[in-house]
Design a protein around this motif. Structure first.
Motif, PDB file in Angstrom:
ATOM      1  N   CYS A  48       0.882  -1.177  -0.152  1.00  0.00           N
ATOM      2  CA  CYS A  48       0.181  -0.030  -0.184  1.00  0.00           C
ATOM      3  C   CYS A  48       0.965   1.277  -0.063  1.00  0.00           C
ATOM      4  CB  CYS A  48      -0.918   0.052   1.213  1.00  0.00           C
ATOM      5  SG  CYS A  48      -2.384  -1.185   1.051  1.00  0.00           S
ATOM      6  N   TRP A  49       2.077   1.204   0.733  1.00  0.00           N
ATOM      7  CA  TRP A  49       3.003   2.364   0.806  1.00  0.00           C
ATOM      8  C   TRP A  49       3.496   2.644  -0.482  1.00  0.00           C
ATOM      9  CZ3 TRP A  49       8.250   2.628  -0.032  1.00  0.00           C
ATOM     10  CH2 TRP A  49       8.864   3.689   0.165  1.00  0.00           C
ATOM     11  N   MET A  50       3.782   1.390  -1.181  1.00  0.00           N
ATOM     12  CA  MET A  50       4.455   1.649  -2.661  1.00  0.00           C
ATOM     13  C   MET A  50       3.618   2.197  -3.651  1.00  0.00           C
ATOM     14  SD  MET A  50       6.338  -2.172  -2.814  1.00  0.00           S
ATOM     15  CE  MET A  50       6.423  -2.263  -4.580  1.00  0.00           C
ATOM     16  N   ALA A  51       2.124   1.706  -3.324  1.00  0.00           N
ATOM     17  CA  ALA A  51       1.114   2.177  -4.442  1.00  0.00           C
ATOM     18  C   ALA A  51       0.822   3.929  -4.182  1.00  0.00           C
ATOM     19  CB  ALA A  51      -0.273   1.698  -4.321  1.00  0.00           C
ATOM     20  N   VAL A  52       0.839   4.116  -2.990  1.00  0.00           N
ATOM     21  CA  VAL A  52       0.696   5.597  -2.528  1.00  0.00           C
ATOM     22  C   VAL A  52       1.788   6.470  -3.254  1.00  0.00           C
ATOM     23  CG1 VAL A  52       0.209   7.377  -0.619  1.00  0.00           C
ATOM     24  CG2 VAL A  52      -1.106   5.176  -0.402  1.00  0.00           C
ATOM     25  N   HIS A  53       2.883   5.846  -2.822  1.00  0.00           N
ATOM     26  CA  HIS A  53       4.424   6.683  -3.430  1.00  0.00           C
ATOM     27  C   HIS A  53       4.262   6.730  -5.033  1.00  0.00           C
ATOM     28  CE1 HIS A  53       8.319   7.053  -4.431  1.00  0.00           C
ATOM     29  NE2 HIS A  53       8.839   7.427  -3.144  1.00  0.00           N
ATOM     30  N   GLU A  54       3.920   5.776  -5.407  1.00  0.00           N
ATOM     31  CA  GLU A  54       3.938   5.998  -6.998  1.00  0.00           C
ATOM     32  C   GLU A  54       2.750   6.717  -7.430  1.00  0.00           C
ATOM     33  OE1 GLU A  54       3.849   2.739 -10.722  1.00  0.00           O
ATOM     34  OE2 GLU A  54       2.566   2.085  -9.080  1.00  0.00           O
ATOM     35  N   HIS A  55       1.704   6.843  -6.950  1.00  0.00           N
ATOM     36  CA  HIS A  55       0.415   7.916  -7.281  1.00  0.00           C
ATOM     37  C   HIS A  55       1.019   9.185  -7.114  1.00  0.00           C
ATOM     38  CE1 HIS A  55      -3.446   9.606  -7.262  1.00  0.00           C
ATOM     39  NE2 HIS A  55      -3.333  10.120  -6.174  1.00  0.00           N
ATOM     40  N   LYS A  56       1.743   9.412  -5.687  1.00  0.00           N
ATOM     41  CA  LYS A  56       2.213  10.975  -5.527  1.00  0.00           C
ATOM     42  C   LYS A  56       3.308  11.218  -6.471  1.00  0.00           C
ATOM     43  CE  LYS A  56       3.676  14.063  -2.149  1.00  0.00           C
ATOM     44  NZ  LYS A  56       3.262  14.714  -1.077  1.00  0.00           N
ATOM     45  N   HIS A  57       4.596  10.364  -6.708  1.00  0.00           N
ATOM     46  CA  HIS A  57       5.595  10.898  -7.357  1.00  0.00           C
ATOM     47  C   HIS A  57       5.760  10.397  -8.633  1.00  0.00           C
ATOM     48  CE1 HIS A  57       6.842  12.338  -3.706  1.00  0.00           C
ATOM     49  NE2 HIS A  57       6.666  11.389  -3.068  1.00  0.00           N
ATOM     50  N   GLY A  58       4.997   9.411  -9.302  1.00  0.00           N
ATOM     51  CA  GLY A  58       4.997   8.959 -10.230  1.00  0.00           C
ATOM     52  C   GLY A  58       5.725   7.790 -10.723  1.00  0.00           C
TER      53      GLY A  58
END
Length: 69
Positions: A31-41
């Protein structure tokens, strides 16, 4: 806590499930990885310390755990 759209949460859940080596035992990490990817691309690198949207992370994690996707 912020209110995020169902479509965003569902999209992130889909992304989480598609990550290589996805494991429900490590749902916090994914979940942390997905939110990171969402925010930073991009997915985080090994020692990535950029901030994420904590509220989005917590909502995604709660949704995942409550519905046992």
């Amino acid at each position: 806590m912020a209110d995020y759209s169902d479509s965003l949460i569902n999209s992130l859940i889909k992304n989480v499930k598609e990550y290589p080596r996805f494991s429900k035992e490590e749902i916090e990490k994914f979940c942390w990885m997905a939110v990171h990817e969402h925010k930073h691309g991009v997915l985080p690198s090994e020692y990535d310390i950029r901030e994420i949207d904590e509220d989005l992370y917590l909502e995604l994690l709660q949704e995942f755990k409550s519905n046992i996707h």
